[in-house]
Design a protein around this motif. Structure first.
Motif, PDB file in Angstrom:
ATOM      1  N   GLY A  95       0.869  -1.236  -0.041  1.00 24.19           N
ATOM      2  CA  GLY A  95       0.041   0.023   0.128  1.00 24.19           C
ATOM      3  C   GLY A  95       0.853   1.286   0.148  1.00 24.19           C
ATOM      4  O   GLY A  95       0.222   2.377   0.258  1.00 24.19           O
ATOM      5  N   ARG A  96       2.284   1.247  -0.399  1.00 27.07           N
ATOM      6  CA  ARG A  96       3.082   2.180  -0.283  1.00 27.07           C
ATOM      7  C   ARG A  96       2.965   3.037  -1.752  1.00 27.07           C
ATOM      8  O   ARG A  96       3.323   4.366  -1.769  1.00 27.07           O
ATOM      9  N   LEU A  97       2.589   2.238  -2.661  1.00 30.62           N
ATOM     10  CA  LEU A  97       3.015   2.956  -3.993  1.00 30.62           C
ATOM     11  C   LEU A  97       1.823   3.646  -4.504  1.00 30.62           C
ATOM     12  O   LEU A  97       0.757   3.630  -4.234  1.00 30.62           O
ATOM     13  N   ARG A  98       2.301   4.725  -5.060  1.00 30.58           N
ATOM     14  CA  ARG A  98       1.508   6.008  -5.494  1.00 30.58           C
ATOM     15  C   ARG A  98       1.634   6.099  -7.188  1.00 30.58           C
ATOM     16  O   ARG A  98       3.087   6.374  -7.385  1.00 30.58           O
ATOM     17  N   VAL A  99       0.884   6.247  -8.047  1.00 32.17           N
ATOM     18  CA  VAL A  99       1.339   6.334  -9.272  1.00 32.17           C
ATOM     19  C   VAL A  99       0.488   7.189 -10.194  1.00 32.17           C
ATOM     20  O   VAL A  99      -0.912   7.041  -9.762  1.00 32.17           O
ATOM     21  N   THR A 100       0.964   8.132 -10.797  1.00 35.19           N
ATOM     22  CA  THR A 100       0.270   9.146 -11.418  1.00 35.19           C
ATOM     23  C   THR A 100       0.711   9.073 -13.083  1.00 35.19           C
ATOM     24  O   THR A 100       1.888   9.216 -13.475  1.00 35.19           O
ATOM     25  N   VAL A 101      -0.252   8.718 -13.842  1.00 33.93           N
ATOM     26  CA  VAL A 101      -0.143   8.569 -15.445  1.00 33.93           C
ATOM     27  C   VAL A 101      -0.763   9.661 -15.990  1.00 33.93           C
ATOM     28  O   VAL A 101      -1.830   9.945 -15.857  1.00 33.93           O
ATOM     29  N   HIS A 102       0.042  10.629 -16.502  1.00 38.05           N
ATOM     30  CA  HIS A 102      -0.381  11.892 -16.891  1.00 38.05           C
ATOM     31  C   HIS A 102      -1.195  11.698 -18.457  1.00 38.05           C
ATOM     32  O   HIS A 102      -0.591  10.952 -19.228  1.00 38.05           O
TER      33      HIS A 102
END
Length: 274
Positions: A258-265
């Protein structure tokens, strides 16, 4: 979905549908409403896949609607046919038909009844030649064109990892790969190319950001997106394989914890008629 240069599975489209809906720019829908005919809207959804654009947009527009859902993939069209649409924002009926067609080969007259043209997650899978033909057909319809979720090539992962940028560059190279016959896919250059072609046609273009923001609640989408992203990068640059296994282990552990944060623009694009 509609070009033949890459095929999206129904399972992948179902997995990403919620993130797509959350990312699309709502202010462009406001603009669309102000440019639509009073009654009897016909919407041509190009590269429709399983129909997620219609499921998202139809309930936000008032009045009777008829969606013409176009894709070259027969399996995706069969899935789209099983999904009910609407009702419209004011309770009006929403109907649909499906057409198996290559959207890059549409003649302008095929869109002449359209009051709105839509597409989603499409532009990066086109070549410049295919995009230019599509723009000519859309411009001839003289109606708004809403194209959502075009990748820009920018991806942010938190916590940071030194290998992220290496993979990003290789993935973008894969998105711009050369096809048999010499044409290159537009990949992350697609939005700029589309703006240029629509401007050449004398049309106004509005752009808005529409990023995916994937946190722990999108764990399955995170992991499937990451696996495909890294796989495409390694396909483009096989020399990455030596480090890719350890990198994937680190990143998938982050996702599982639950640590990963992903932003795909992405960017959304609205073309307004003269």
């Amino acid at each position: 979905m509609g070009t033949g240069h890459g095929r999206a599975s129904p399972d992948w489209l179902a997995l990403r549908e919620r993130a797509d809906a959350a990312a699309r720019a709502p202010e462009l829908v406001e603009q669309v409403r102000s440019h639509l005919p009073g009654r009897g809207l016909v919407v041509h959804d190009l590269g429709c896949g399983t129909g997620s654009m219609a499921r998202w947009l139809a309930p936000q527009l008032a009045g009777p609607q008829h969606w013409v859902m176009v894709d070259r993939d027969a399996e995706l069209l069969r899935v789209a046919a099983t999904s009910a649409l609407g009702p419209a924002a004011d309770g009006s009926a929403v109907t649909a038909e499906r057409r198996q067609r290559d959207i890059t080969r549409l003649a302008p007259e095929e869109l002449r009844r359209a009051g709105l043209i839509t597409a989603s997650a499409l532009l990066d899978m086109l070549t410049d030649e295919e995009l230019s033909r599509l723009v000519v057909s859309c411009a001839a319809a003289r109606c708004p064109v809403l194209i959502t979720l075009s990748v820009t090539g920018h991806v942010d992962l938190l916590p940071c990892d030194p290998f992220d940028e290496v993979v990003r560059e290789a993935f973008n190279g894969h998105q711009r790969r050369r096809l048999i016959g010499g044409q290159r896919l537009l990949g992350p250059d697609a939005v700029d190319a589309a703006v240029d072609w629509f401007h050449r046609a004398g049309l106004e273009v509005l752009l808005r950001l529409s990023p995916w923001r994937l946190g722990p609640d999108e764990h399955q989408l995170q992991t499937q997106w990451f696996t495909g992203w890294l796989g495409a990068a390694c396909e483009r640059s096989p020399g990455l394989a030596a480090q890719a296994s350890a990198y994937a282990e680190r990143r998938l552990a982050d996702a599982a914890a639950g640590r990963l944060r992903v932003t795909v623009h992405h960017q959304d694009l609205l073309v307004l008629p003269r």
